[in-house]
Design a protein around this motif. Sequence first.
Motif, short mmCIF file in Angstrom:
data_model
loop_
_atom_site.label_atom_id
_atom_site.label_comp_id
_atom_site.label_asym_id
_atom_site.label_seq_id
_atom_site.Cartn_x
_atom_site.Cartn_y
_atom_site.Cartn_z
N SER A 60 0.82 -1.20 0.00
CA SER A 60 0.00 0.00 0.00
C SER A 60 0.86 1.26 0.00
O SER A 60 0.52 2.26 -0.63
N ILE A 61 1.98 1.20 0.71
CA ILE A 61 2.89 2.35 0.75
C ILE A 61 3.58 2.52 -0.59
O ILE A 61 3.61 3.61 -1.16
N PHE A 62 4.15 1.43 -1.10
CA PHE A 62 4.91 1.54 -2.35
C PHE A 62 4.02 1.98 -3.51
O PHE A 62 4.45 2.73 -4.40
N THR A 63 2.76 1.52 -3.53
CA THR A 63 1.83 1.94 -4.57
C THR A 63 1.77 3.45 -4.66
O THR A 63 1.77 4.04 -5.75
N ARG A 64 1.77 4.10 -3.53
CA ARG A 64 1.69 5.56 -3.48
C ARG A 64 3.05 6.21 -3.71
O ARG A 64 3.13 7.33 -4.23
N GLN A 65 4.12 5.53 -3.32
CA GLN A 65 5.45 6.07 -3.57
C GLN A 65 5.78 6.04 -5.06
O GLN A 65 6.47 6.94 -5.57
N ALA A 66 5.33 5.01 -5.77
CA ALA A 66 5.60 4.90 -7.20
C ALA A 66 4.91 6.03 -7.98
O ALA A 66 5.45 6.56 -8.93
N TYR A 67 3.69 6.38 -7.53
CA TYR A 67 2.94 7.48 -8.16
C TYR A 67 1.78 7.83 -7.25
O TYR A 67 1.02 6.96 -6.84
N ARG A 68 1.63 9.08 -6.95
CA ARG A 68 0.60 9.50 -5.99
C ARG A 68 -0.81 9.23 -6.50
O ARG A 68 -1.74 9.08 -5.71
N GLY A 69 -0.98 9.15 -7.79
CA GLY A 69 -2.32 8.91 -8.34
C GLY A 69 -2.62 7.46 -8.64
O GLY A 69 -3.65 7.16 -9.26
N ASN A 70 -1.76 6.53 -8.22
CA ASN A 70 -1.93 5.12 -8.58
C ASN A 70 -3.24 4.52 -8.10
O ASN A 70 -3.90 3.76 -8.83
N VAL A 71 -3.63 4.79 -6.86
CA VAL A 71 -4.82 4.15 -6.30
C VAL A 71 -6.07 4.55 -7.08
O VAL A 71 -6.86 3.70 -7.49
N GLU A 72 -6.23 5.84 -7.30
CA GLU A 72 -7.40 6.32 -8.03
C GLU A 72 -7.38 5.85 -9.49
O GLU A 72 -8.42 5.45 -10.04
N LEU A 73 -6.21 5.87 -10.11
CA LEU A 73 -6.12 5.46 -11.51
C LEU A 73 -6.42 3.98 -11.66
O LEU A 73 -7.13 3.58 -12.59
N ARG A 74 -5.94 3.17 -10.74
CA ARG A 74 -6.22 1.74 -10.83
C ARG A 74 -7.70 1.46 -10.69
O ARG A 74 -8.27 0.60 -11.39
N ALA A 75 -8.36 2.17 -9.78
CA ALA A 75 -9.80 1.98 -9.60
C ALA A 75 -10.55 2.31 -10.89
O ALA A 75 -11.51 1.62 -11.27
N SER A 76 -10.10 3.35 -11.57
CA SER A 76 -10.71 3.72 -12.84
C SER A 76 -10.48 2.65 -13.90
O SER A 76 -11.41 2.28 -14.64
N LEU A 77 -9.27 2.13 -13.97
CA LEU A 77 -8.96 1.08 -14.95
C LEU A 77 -9.75 -0.19 -14.68
O LEU A 77 -10.19 -0.88 -15.60
N ALA A 78 -9.94 -0.51 -13.40
CA ALA A 78 -10.64 -1.75 -13.03
C ALA A 78 -12.11 -1.73 -13.44
O ALA A 78 -12.74 -2.79 -13.56
N SER A 79 -12.64 -0.53 -13.65
CA SER A 79 -14.06 -0.43 -14.03
C SER A 79 -14.30 -0.84 -15.48
O SER A 79 -15.44 -1.10 -15.87
N ASP A 80 -13.24 -0.91 -16.27
CA ASP A 80 -13.35 -1.32 -17.68
C ASP A 80 -13.09 -2.83 -17.76
O ASP A 80 -11.96 -3.29 -17.67
N THR A 81 -14.15 -3.61 -17.91
CA THR A 81 -14.03 -5.07 -17.92
C THR A 81 -13.94 -5.65 -19.32
O THR A 81 -14.05 -6.86 -19.51
N SER A 82 -13.76 -4.79 -20.31
CA SER A 82 -13.58 -5.28 -21.67
C SER A 82 -12.21 -5.95 -21.79
O SER A 82 -11.35 -5.77 -20.94
N PRO A 83 -11.99 -6.73 -22.85
CA PRO A 83 -10.66 -7.34 -23.04
C PRO A 83 -9.54 -6.30 -23.07
O PRO A 83 -8.48 -6.52 -22.48
N ASP A 84 -9.81 -5.16 -23.71
CA ASP A 84 -8.80 -4.10 -23.75
C ASP A 84 -8.52 -3.58 -22.34
O ASP A 84 -7.37 -3.36 -21.95
N GLY A 85 -9.59 -3.38 -21.59
CA GLY A 85 -9.45 -2.86 -20.24
C GLY A 85 -8.72 -3.83 -19.32
O GLY A 85 -7.88 -3.41 -18.51
N LYS A 86 -9.00 -5.11 -19.45
CA LYS A 86 -8.33 -6.11 -18.62
C LYS A 86 -6.84 -6.19 -18.94
O LYS A 86 -6.01 -6.37 -18.05
#
Length: 574
Positions: free
Chosen positions: A93-119
């Motif tokens: 959880s710490i490293f996720t934020r150290q790698a990029y401050r927007g990682n958590v929010e961006l991943r949540a957005s990406l996870a909402s796309d369940t198409s093959p491209d999104g996956k």
Amino acid sequence: MRFLRRCTSLLAVSSTVVLAAACGGSSRAPAPPTPPPAPDASAPVDGAVTAPSLAERVKQFAPVRLMADVSKLPPSEKAALEKLVAAAKLMDSIFTRQAYRGNVELRASLASDTSPDGKAKLGYFDLMRGPWDRQDHFKPFAIEREHPKGAGFYPEDLTVEDFKAYVSAHPAEKAKLEDERTVVERNGDKLVAVPYSTAYAEWLKPAAALLLEAAKLTSDKNLKTFLTARAAAFASNDYYASDKAWMDLDGSVEITIGPYETYEDELLGLKASYESFVTVADPAASEKLAKYKKLLPAMEAHLPIPKELQTKRGGASPIRVVDLVYSSGDARKSVQTIAFNLPNDERVRKEKGAKKVLLRNLIEKKFDVIMQPIAQRVLAPGQLKNLSADAFFHEVLFHELSHSLGPAFVTVGGKKVEVRAALGESHAAIEEPKADVMGVYNLLYMIERGELPKDMHDKILVSYFAGLLRGVRFGVAEAHGQGNALQINRYLEDKAVTFDEPTGRFSIDLPKLEESVTKLVRDICMLQAAGDKASVDGMLAKYGVESPPIARATTALTGIPVDVAPVYPIAGEY
């Protein structure tokens, strides 16, 4: 040093469990499929990588199950091990934020796309621990902006010039802002240093509690001492005492947990990332290698540099052979480390040396799955007889030993500072090839001394060069990959290695390679001893590049995994 992640998508296979857990998702993954051959590495890729290309890139990381024998552990240590794994998971959880401050929010957005491209995009995001391709100069694939060189440690718009100007104007704040365990924030026109203990308290506090629970469970006094000290460090932000306690670990269960490597900080090379390795040790195998730690002073004295530039460090330097039970954080991003040499604090190294830890089960997997197939495809057939798993294992060990050798301090502006501080963001890229080439130099010295059999000589050199071809595929944007390119290109320039264009194979002139190794050890050590960042950058710019032979050879490696994606059944991953 060292890396990976995981979730529920079959395209993401095992690699998505860690980041999903770090963001509040599932901690288990489905059984990973066998990866099909990777695509042509020369296929064009731009900032918006197509889904098929991303799906194929995910498959370049071959899932491997890493097992460790815990059957002989007493109930107290098994119980402690479970707590240590739980604490280690919080480092993600710490490293996720150290790698990029927007990682958590961006991943949540990406996870909402369940198409093959999104996956596919989500799968590669989890492998790369963010929206930039670590294997391709941090090229964006899930975001439009460029990768911030300061990762999540600084304001995204902060430049090196801005930082240095501010520190120059506010000298009283310099120490805190440059501290390896602070996050730099803006407060109006001011830069503010926030201690990790405050910035990441949400995860460090429960991690500390788990370490203390494990300390109560274990019967290992040294482990109990370290866990108690490291729990205190999570709150105080002072890791010196616990680093010293970690050096004394010698039991059946071990954990390395905390902020160590500074590779993520490409802005200034200052800020350390959190990671963890939970392991089960093999005392017998470790004891067989113990003789080498006693020979470190002899290795230092044998370096081809003036005596006054050699460094005297603590002589403890234990060597541990372990099997991974779990890894997390910076230790689990794209390319996985196979060994590490810690702590990085030169005060501890001077007092007690540094511990070299070899991740045996991961080393074995990489040799079988990656290194042998690479050598068979791009080395001259007559030299394949010298490819050796034993030589590869020793090279991993001596790479780590060599991190403890050579220049450690330089004088800058009349003040004594560590080499890594003098070289800044360039340190990692030159330190990794130093450890590689110095490791081989020292192995040949061990043969000369009679510590290793003479028939290892050719095996050491051939396996070393094959290992460079494995590592250069990590990409020259990454410290290890750039360092490998530097070595290969130097040997091509010295004609110690030649590349046959029609066959696409490298041939090694063993006597010339031995001479070139010595020259390169000397050149790198002299640059480090001078603290000469400009010259280091010049060497990296000239040699740390994908030359035509490297490009041709890596293209020929289509279908061979770039790296492995570990799955840890003991930690509940399937």
